[in-house]
Design a protein around this motif. Structure first.
Motif, PDB file in Angstrom:
ATOM      1  N   VAL A   1       0.836  -1.206   0.000  1.00 25.33           N
ATOM      2  CA  VAL A   1       0.000   0.000   0.000  1.00 25.33           C
ATOM      3  C   VAL A   1       0.870   1.255   0.000  1.00 25.33           C
ATOM      4  O   VAL A   1       0.656   2.184  -0.796  1.00 25.33           O
ATOM      5  CB  VAL A   1      -0.943  -0.003   1.223  1.00 25.33           C
ATOM      6  CG1 VAL A   1      -1.690   1.329   1.319  1.00 25.33           C
ATOM      7  CG2 VAL A   1      -1.938  -1.154   1.124  1.00 25.33           C
ATOM      8  N   LEU A   2       1.863   1.303   0.884  1.00 18.94           N
ATOM      9  CA  LEU A   2       2.699   2.503   0.998  1.00 18.94           C
ATOM     10  C   LEU A   2       3.495   2.757  -0.282  1.00 18.94           C
ATOM     11  O   LEU A   2       3.648   3.909  -0.713  1.00 18.94           O
ATOM     12  CB  LEU A   2       3.640   2.370   2.190  1.00 18.94           C
ATOM     13  CG  LEU A   2       2.959   2.324   3.569  1.00 18.94           C
ATOM     14  CD1 LEU A   2       3.996   2.101   4.665  1.00 18.94           C
ATOM     15  CD2 LEU A   2       2.182   3.598   3.833  1.00 18.94           C
ATOM     16  N   ASP A   3       4.019   1.694  -0.898  1.00 19.74           N
ATOM     17  CA  ASP A   3       4.775   1.873  -2.139  1.00 19.74           C
ATOM     18  C   ASP A   3       3.875   2.367  -3.266  1.00 19.74           C
ATOM     19  O   ASP A   3       4.275   3.219  -4.076  1.00 19.74           O
ATOM     20  CB  ASP A   3       5.450   0.563  -2.545  1.00 19.74           C
ATOM     21  CG  ASP A   3       6.647   0.234  -1.663  1.00 19.74           C
ATOM     22  OD1 ASP A   3       7.061   1.113  -0.887  1.00 19.74           O
ATOM     23  OD2 ASP A   3       7.153  -0.898  -1.744  1.00 19.74           O
ATOM     24  N   THR A   4       2.655   1.837  -3.345  1.00 21.92           N
ATOM     25  CA  THR A   4       1.724   2.286  -4.389  1.00 21.92           C
ATOM     26  C   THR A   4       1.338   3.746  -4.177  1.00 21.92           C
ATOM     27  O   THR A   4       1.250   4.523  -5.135  1.00 21.92           O
ATOM     28  CB  THR A   4       0.467   1.408  -4.400  1.00 21.92           C
ATOM     29  OG1 THR A   4       0.859   0.038  -4.610  1.00 21.92           O
ATOM     30  CG2 THR A   4      -0.485   1.825  -5.509  1.00 21.92           C
ATOM     31  N   VAL A   5       1.114   4.136  -2.932  1.00 25.10           N
ATOM     32  CA  VAL A   5       0.800   5.536  -2.627  1.00 25.10           C
ATOM     33  C   VAL A   5       1.928   6.446  -3.110  1.00 25.10           C
ATOM     34  O   VAL A   5       1.687   7.496  -3.719  1.00 25.10           O
ATOM     35  CB  VAL A   5       0.552   5.714  -1.113  1.00 25.10           C
ATOM     36  CG1 VAL A   5       0.553   7.185  -0.732  1.00 25.10           C
ATOM     37  CG2 VAL A   5      -0.767   5.078  -0.715  1.00 25.10           C
ATOM     38  N   ALA A   6       3.175   6.042  -2.829  1.00 29.33           N
ATOM     39  CA  ALA A   6       4.312   6.858  -3.238  1.00 29.33           C
ATOM     40  C   ALA A   6       4.467   6.891  -4.760  1.00 29.33           C
ATOM     41  O   ALA A   6       4.699   7.955  -5.350  1.00 29.33           O
ATOM     42  CB  ALA A   6       5.592   6.328  -2.585  1.00 29.33           C
ATOM     43  N   GLU A   7       4.334   5.738  -5.403  1.00 28.74           N
ATOM     44  CA  GLU A   7       4.524   5.676  -6.858  1.00 28.74           C
ATOM     45  C   GLU A   7       3.449   6.447  -7.607  1.00 28.74           C
ATOM     46  O   GLU A   7       3.728   7.068  -8.638  1.00 28.74           O
ATOM     47  CB  GLU A   7       4.527   4.216  -7.304  1.00 28.74           C
ATOM     48  CG  GLU A   7       5.740   3.423  -6.818  1.00 28.74           C
ATOM     49  CD  GLU A   7       5.552   1.930  -6.968  1.00 28.74           C
ATOM     50  OE1 GLU A   7       4.505   1.526  -7.529  1.00 28.74           O
ATOM     51  OE2 GLU A   7       6.423   1.162  -6.513  1.00 28.74           O
ATOM     52  N   GLU A   8       2.219   6.403  -7.133  1.00 27.37           N
ATOM     53  CA  GLU A   8       1.108   7.051  -7.830  1.00 27.37           C
ATOM     54  C   GLU A   8       0.874   8.478  -7.364  1.00 27.37           C
ATOM     55  O   GLU A   8       0.051   9.189  -7.938  1.00 27.37           O
ATOM     56  CB  GLU A   8      -0.183   6.239  -7.628  1.00 27.37           C
ATOM     57  CG  GLU A   8      -0.116   4.813  -8.154  1.00 27.37           C
ATOM     58  CD  GLU A   8      -0.005   4.763  -9.668  1.00 27.37           C
ATOM     59  OE1 GLU A   8      -0.331   5.777 -10.327  1.00 27.37           O
ATOM     60  OE2 GLU A   8       0.404   3.708 -10.200  1.00 27.37           O
ATOM     61  N   GLY A   9       1.586   8.922  -6.319  1.00 23.71           N
ATOM     62  CA  GLY A   9       1.366  10.266  -5.796  1.00 23.71           C
ATOM     63  C   GLY A   9      -0.039  10.441  -5.254  1.00 23.71           C
ATOM     64  O   GLY A   9      -0.671  11.487  -5.465  1.00 23.71           O
ATOM     65  N   ALA A  10      -0.550   9.441  -4.549  1.00 22.08           N
ATOM     66  CA  ALA A  10      -1.939   9.456  -4.079  1.00 22.08           C
ATOM     67  C   ALA A  10      -2.146  10.518  -3.009  1.00 22.08           C
ATOM     68  O   ALA A  10      -1.256  10.815  -2.206  1.00 22.08           O
ATOM     69  CB  ALA A  10      -2.326   8.083  -3.530  1.00 22.08           C
ATOM     70  N   ASP A  11      -3.348  11.091  -3.009  1.00 25.39           N
ATOM     71  CA  ASP A  11      -3.722  12.094  -2.015  1.00 25.39           C
ATOM     72  C   ASP A  11      -4.458  11.477  -0.829  1.00 25.39           C
ATOM     73  O   ASP A  11      -4.579  12.113   0.222  1.00 25.39           O
ATOM     74  CB  ASP A  11      -4.629  13.156  -2.646  1.00 25.39           C
ATOM     75  CG  ASP A  11      -3.985  13.789  -3.863  1.00 25.39           C
ATOM     76  OD1 ASP A  11      -2.950  14.439  -3.698  1.00 25.39           O
ATOM     77  OD2 ASP A  11      -4.522  13.613  -4.979  1.00 25.39           O
ATOM     78  N   ALA A  12      -4.993  10.277  -1.007  1.00 27.77           N
ATOM     79  CA  ALA A  12      -5.767   9.650   0.060  1.00 27.77           C
ATOM     80  C   ALA A  12      -5.760   8.142  -0.124  1.00 27.77           C
ATOM     81  O   ALA A  12      -5.590   7.625  -1.232  1.00 27.77           O
ATOM     82  CB  ALA A  12      -7.196  10.179   0.082  1.00 27.77           C
ATOM     83  N   VAL A  13      -5.951   7.439   1.002  1.00 24.79           N
ATOM     84  CA  VAL A  13      -6.126   5.990   1.014  1.00 24.79           C
ATOM     85  C   VAL A  13      -7.443   5.692   1.710  1.00 24.79           C
ATOM     86  O   VAL A  13      -7.732   6.260   2.768  1.00 24.79           O
ATOM     87  CB  VAL A  13      -4.979   5.288   1.769  1.00 24.79           C
ATOM     88  CG1 VAL A  13      -5.214   3.788   1.817  1.00 24.79           C
ATOM     89  CG2 VAL A  13      -3.649   5.583   1.116  1.00 24.79           C
TER      90      VAL A  13
END
Length: 596
Positions: free
Chosen positions: A93-105
């Motif tokens: 989850v954390l790696d995907t958030v960083a790679e995609e530049g996510a604003d929210a989970v």
């Protein structure tokens, strides 16, 4: 369509971890509801290990249908299913958030009975995610799509303005009304609370049509529970620190509310664009990952028979490669050298305040160093080469470039050890290349009686090993490893880091002074050559060795120098640098067009 105020950010990219196809539709609909126009919702399926193909295929088909349904609800939002492989769910989850530049989970939570009430995975993501986290728990009898109303708990906190906005967005997507509830304690008047509630809703799309309720009570949780039925979605905001939502109100609602529940746990606002981007590229270690890293360091710090055997083999291969003057053989020795493991364990022990690990890993480093020195010394005594090879003399003194290689190797070693998805062996080769050859030069030079060469290589080895240890500590600290005070440990890491930094600084200063001295010697060599024989112009000077110093000078001359001229130049250079010199003069021909 009403415009959203600038102080209430709407996520552009939302990541939704999906494990259970039964809960996926509600999570994806919720994520689509709170995403801005032309935004993205990424349903994330994490693969941890091989499963039955039929079961996994069926699960993915159901997740794809859930994504399609969420996309139909919000055609202006892109809803995709992505698959990621990771060592743990949290890391995926954390790696995907960083790679995609996510604003929210958006995380689905169940009824957990641990001390946080949230579960280990949720707690770890709350602690490390560099973005807002929305926690959703479906009702026991009422799913999200059947909610008859959205009830938002609105307090004067800034985060609750965003909480109210989330509630309005979800209510708009579900086609139901919104009720904003403010609990008034007996120290404030209804009029004051009414003004504060109006300020929180001012300018929000749908805020003017929102039903507003003011209720008295010194126990906010109980007052909220009386305002929300089990068929209504309850939305609350909460501060988030160290992986937990701390308000007692939240815990009471988690225990006492049976309807659908949404908790908004926003991330602290970044101070600037650069700071925000920097946070996203920092793969911060979660607490379970820190515990695993310390456990791994305990294992790597021990002196095992395998470690000693590989140290001996790498020393033999590297020493023979140095004597053969073969770069390929030396590189081969790096593939089996095990020095990285105790060095990174030392970095973990120092950073985490585990003195026992640091002491044991330091002993292991010394054992390996001693094994390599003895093996190379014995080879030097047995073979007795006529003179040091160029591969040996090139490691006779440290330079700033050598220090840079050591620092980069330490970064690679620490990062690869902390990140399980990266093969640590790759970084181990880089670290071994900075340590084993100069250490072998020390033993070989001592075996053939070249004391100055041995001392120079020893300085290079010491500089490299201290730089690697110091920078690995910095890497672990940057990744979030902290002193583990929850266990019985000796917290002396600050003192240890300070000592390592001081020694590293001293050695780097020596390297800088040595580099300056080398540059000064080369300038004196050039000056002495050009002043001794008129008409000579020095194009390039290369030096190696210590005593004698091997000097190769490439020059142009009006007339070719004679052997006698070379002897005179050699004496002048030796006098200029204060050391015996072995001179090699290369004269380049100068050709000019006819008549010039």
């Amino acid at each position: 369509m009403e415009r959203t105020p600038a102080d209430v950010p709407v996520p552009a990219t939302v990541v939704v971890p999906l494990a259970n196809p039964d809960t996926a539709p509600g999570l994806l609909r919720l994520a689509a509801a709170v995403t801005r126009e032309r935004g993205r919702v990424l349903g994330l399926s994490i693969l941890l290990e091989d499963k039955g193909r039929d079961a996994e295929h069926e699960r993915m088909e159901r997740l794809e249908k859930a994504c399609a349904a969420a996309s139909n609800m919000r055609p202006d939002v892109e809803v995709d299913l992505v698959v990621a492989r990771a060592a743990t769910v949290t890391r995926g989850v954390l790696d995907t958030v960083a790679e995609e530049g996510a604003d929210a989970v958006v995380l689905g939570i169940g009824r957990v009975t641990d001390e946080t009430g949230l579960g280990e995975i949720t707690t770890s993501i709350l602690d490390a995610a560099p973005c807002d986290v929305l926690l959703y728990r479906t009702g026991q009898t009422t799913p999200l799509r059947k909610s008859k109303r959205v009830v938002a708990a609105v307090s004067p906190h800034d985060r609750d303005r965003r909480t109210a906005h989330l509630a309005l967005l979800v209510a708009g997507a579900l086609g139901v009304e919104t009720r904003a509830v403010t609990v008034v304690d007996y120290e404030h008047t209804i009029a004051q609370a009414s003004v504060r509630l109006g300020q929180q809703l001012d300018g929000l799309p749908g805020g003017d049509d929102c039903d507003r309720r003011l209720v008295h009570g010194n126990q906010p949780a109980q007052a909220l529970l009386r305002q929300a039925a089990d068929t209504e979605l309850l939305v609350l905001g909460s501060a988030r620190t160290k992986g937990q939502v701390h308000e007692e109100t939240i815990r009471t609602v988690l225990d006492g509310f049976d309807g659908p529940l949404l908790i908004n746990a926003p991330h602290a606002r970044d101070r600037g664009v650069f700071d925000g981007r920097f946070r996203r590229i920092r793969p911060r270690l979660t607490e379970p990952e820190q515990d695993e890293l310390v456990w791994q360091a305990e294992r790597l710090a021990k002196t095992s028979p395998d470690y000693l055997v590989l140290s001996l083999v790498s020393a033999l291969i590297a020493s023979l490669g140095l004597l053969l003057n073969s770069t390929a053989v030396i590189i081969g020795a790096m593939l089996v050298a095990p020095l990285m493991t105790p060095l990174v364990a030392l970095g973990v022990g120092v950073t985490a305040g585990r003195v026992g690990i640091a002491r044991q890993s330091l002993a292991t480093v010394l054992n390996g160093t001693g094994m390599i020195l003895v093996a190379s010394f014995v080879l030097g005594l047995l073979i007795q080469p006529d003179a040091p090879t160029s591969e040996m003399t090139s490691r006779s003194a440290p330079t700033l470039l050598d220090a840079g290689i050591a620092l980069a190797s330490g970064i690679a070693g620490g990062y690869a050890t902390a990140r399980r998805d990266i093969p640590a062996a790759l970084a181990g080769v880089a670290i071994a290349a900075a340590l084993v050859p100069p250490l072998c030069v020390v033993g070989l030079a001592a075996g053939i009686g070249q004391a100055q060469l041995a001392l120079g290589a020893l300085l290079l080895f010491t500089t490299n090993i201290v730089c690697i240890a110091a920078v690995s500590c910095l890497v672990f600290a940057w990744l979030g490893l902290r002193i583990q005070r929850h266990r019985r440990v000796e917290s002396r890491s600050g003192w240890a880091v300070g000592m390592i930094a001081a020694v590293a600084g001293l050695l780097v200063a020596i390297v800088v002074l040595n580099a300056d001295q080398t540059g000064f010697d080369r300038r004196r060599i050039i000056s002495s050559i050009e002043e001794t024989i008129p008409g000579i112009s020095v194009q390039q000077v290369e030096t190696s060795g210590i005593s004698p110093v091997e000097v190769t000078a490439t020059v142009t001359a009006d007339s070719d120098p004679t052997p006698a001229d070379a002897t005179v130049i050699e004496g002048a250079v030796a006098e200029a640098i204060g050391s015996p010199v072995d001179l090699r003069l290369i004269v380049l021909p100068v050709v000019t067009p006819d008549g010039e």
